[in-house]
Scaffold this motif. Structure first.
Motif, PDB file in Angstrom:
ATOM      1  N   SER A  69       0.827  -1.200   0.000  1.00 28.88           N
ATOM      2  CA  SER A  69       0.000   0.000   0.000  1.00 28.88           C
ATOM      3  C   SER A  69       0.864   1.254   0.000  1.00 28.88           C
ATOM      4  O   SER A  69       1.953   1.276   0.555  1.00 28.88           O
ATOM      5  CB  SER A  69      -0.927   0.001   1.215  1.00 28.88           C
ATOM      6  OG  SER A  69      -0.162   0.130   2.383  1.00 28.88           O
ATOM      7  N   LYS A  70       0.331   2.274  -0.635  1.00 28.78           N
ATOM      8  CA  LYS A  70       1.012   3.560  -0.701  1.00 28.78           C
ATOM      9  C   LYS A  70       0.768   4.320   0.587  1.00 28.78           C
ATOM     10  O   LYS A  70      -0.349   4.341   1.092  1.00 28.78           O
ATOM     11  CB  LYS A  70       0.455   4.382  -1.857  1.00 28.78           C
ATOM     12  CG  LYS A  70       1.399   4.633  -2.953  1.00 28.78           C
ATOM     13  CD  LYS A  70       0.726   5.560  -3.956  1.00 28.78           C
ATOM     14  CE  LYS A  70       1.703   5.916  -5.034  1.00 28.78           C
ATOM     15  NZ  LYS A  70       1.099   6.753  -6.045  1.00 28.78           N
ATOM     16  N   LYS A  71       1.812   4.935   1.113  1.00 27.08           N
ATOM     17  CA  LYS A  71       1.662   5.751   2.309  1.00 27.08           C
ATOM     18  C   LYS A  71       0.918   7.030   1.926  1.00 27.08           C
ATOM     19  O   LYS A  71       1.239   7.687   0.958  1.00 27.08           O
ATOM     20  CB  LYS A  71       3.034   6.086   2.881  1.00 27.08           C
ATOM     21  CG  LYS A  71       2.971   6.893   4.140  1.00 27.08           C
ATOM     22  CD  LYS A  71       4.348   7.210   4.662  1.00 27.08           C
ATOM     23  CE  LYS A  71       4.235   8.095   5.876  1.00 27.08           C
ATOM     24  NZ  LYS A  71       5.523   8.528   6.361  1.00 27.08           N
ATOM     25  N   SER A  72      -0.079   7.363   2.730  1.00 25.97           N
ATOM     26  CA  SER A  72      -0.848   8.571   2.481  1.00 25.97           C
ATOM     27  C   SER A  72      -0.058   9.768   3.002  1.00 25.97           C
ATOM     28  O   SER A  72       0.315   9.811   4.170  1.00 25.97           O
ATOM     29  CB  SER A  72      -2.196   8.478   3.191  1.00 25.97           C
ATOM     30  OG  SER A  72      -2.926   9.653   2.991  1.00 25.97           O
ATOM     31  N   LEU A  73       0.191  10.705   2.125  1.00 28.82           N
ATOM     32  CA  LEU A  73       0.969  11.877   2.500  1.00 28.82           C
ATOM     33  C   LEU A  73       0.060  12.969   3.035  1.00 28.82           C
ATOM     34  O   LEU A  73      -1.032  13.183   2.526  1.00 28.82           O
ATOM     35  CB  LEU A  73       1.756  12.405   1.297  1.00 28.82           C
ATOM     36  CG  LEU A  73       2.787  11.457   0.713  1.00 28.82           C
ATOM     37  CD1 LEU A  73       3.458  12.088  -0.497  1.00 28.82           C
ATOM     38  CD2 LEU A  73       3.822  11.075   1.743  1.00 28.82           C
ATOM     39  N   LYS A  74       0.533  13.647   4.062  1.00 30.93           N
ATOM     40  CA  LYS A  74      -0.213  14.768   4.636  1.00 30.93           C
ATOM     41  C   LYS A  74       0.376  16.043   4.049  1.00 30.93           C
ATOM     42  O   LYS A  74       1.501  16.423   4.341  1.00 30.93           O
ATOM     43  CB  LYS A  74      -0.072  14.765   6.154  1.00 30.93           C
ATOM     44  CG  LYS A  74      -0.829  15.879   6.815  1.00 30.93           C
ATOM     45  CD  LYS A  74      -0.649  15.856   8.309  1.00 30.93           C
ATOM     46  CE  LYS A  74      -1.357  17.065   8.902  1.00 30.93           C
ATOM     47  NZ  LYS A  74      -1.024  17.217  10.320  1.00 30.93           N
ATOM     48  N   GLN A 100      -0.322  20.978  -1.710  1.00 34.40           N
ATOM     49  CA  GLN A 100      -1.123  20.285  -2.716  1.00 34.40           C
ATOM     50  C   GLN A 100      -1.101  21.041  -4.039  1.00 34.40           C
ATOM     51  O   GLN A 100      -0.972  20.426  -5.101  1.00 34.40           O
ATOM     52  CB  GLN A 100      -2.560  20.117  -2.221  1.00 34.40           C
ATOM     53  CG  GLN A 100      -2.700  19.179  -1.061  1.00 34.40           C
ATOM     54  CD  GLN A 100      -4.087  19.179  -0.481  1.00 34.40           C
ATOM     55  OE1 GLN A 100      -5.046  19.681  -1.067  1.00 34.40           O
ATOM     56  NE2 GLN A 100      -4.229  18.606   0.714  1.00 34.40           N
ATOM     57  N   ASN A 105       5.954  13.703  -7.321  1.00 37.00           N
ATOM     58  CA  ASN A 105       5.852  12.735  -6.228  1.00 37.00           C
ATOM     59  C   ASN A 105       7.037  12.875  -5.276  1.00 37.00           C
ATOM     60  O   ASN A 105       6.869  12.833  -4.055  1.00 37.00           O
ATOM     61  CB  ASN A 105       5.781  11.316  -6.796  1.00 37.00           C
ATOM     62  CG  ASN A 105       5.489  10.296  -5.736  1.00 37.00           C
ATOM     63  OD1 ASN A 105       4.602  10.490  -4.908  1.00 37.00           O
ATOM     64  ND2 ASN A 105       6.227   9.204  -5.744  1.00 37.00           N
ATOM     65  N   HIS A 137       5.741  16.631   2.785  1.00 36.19           N
ATOM     66  CA  HIS A 137       4.897  15.851   3.696  1.00 36.19           C
ATOM     67  C   HIS A 137       5.030  16.353   5.140  1.00 36.19           C
ATOM     68  O   HIS A 137       6.127  16.476   5.670  1.00 36.19           O
ATOM     69  CB  HIS A 137       5.276  14.372   3.621  1.00 36.19           C
ATOM     70  CG  HIS A 137       4.661  13.528   4.690  1.00 36.19           C
ATOM     71  ND1 HIS A 137       3.314  13.290   4.760  1.00 36.19           N
ATOM     72  CD2 HIS A 137       5.218  12.881   5.746  1.00 36.19           C
ATOM     73  CE1 HIS A 137       3.074  12.514   5.803  1.00 36.19           C
ATOM     74  NE2 HIS A 137       4.213  12.261   6.418  1.00 36.19           N
TER      75      HIS A 137
END
Length: 103
Positions: free
Chosen positions: A2-7, A13, A33, A40
């Motif tokens: 799974s891809k880590k969700s970036l904050k 953004q 990316n 992040h």
């Protein structure tokens, strides 16, 4: 895997989206990316300082255009650079303990 969700804050953004959509050589989704991982978890102020230091003048100009369209306010790249310098100065100031001020 799974891809880590970036904050990413809203400014980060916008930067990542702008870099991903750029047709400039060396830019694009994979470049964006990598920058997303750099951004992040940073606060808006830290992202602003990062943009002032890390983006070249052309990308700063494009970011100003994005901010101008999103906010409806007139600004230019010099305003972005000035805000980044203020962010650096504020970050260098010692933190103020409010409890200490009240005593």
């Amino acid at each position: 895997m799974s891809k880590k969700s970036l904050k990413l804050c809203p400014l980060a953004q916008h930067i990542v989206r702008m870099l991903a959509e750029s047709g400039r050589p060396g830019h694009g989704p994979s470049y964006a990316n990598g920058k997303a991982f750099e951004l992040h978890g940073l606060s808006t102020n830290d992202v602003l300082v990062w943009a002032g230091r890390m983006l070249d003048s052309r990308n700063q100009g494009e970011l100003v255009d994005v901010i101008r369209k999103a906010s409806g306010r007139d600004l230019d790249a010099a305003d972005l650079a000035a805000a980044a310098r203020v962010g650096v100065a504020v970050g260098a100031l010692p933190s103020i303990d409010l409890l200490e001020l009240l005593l």
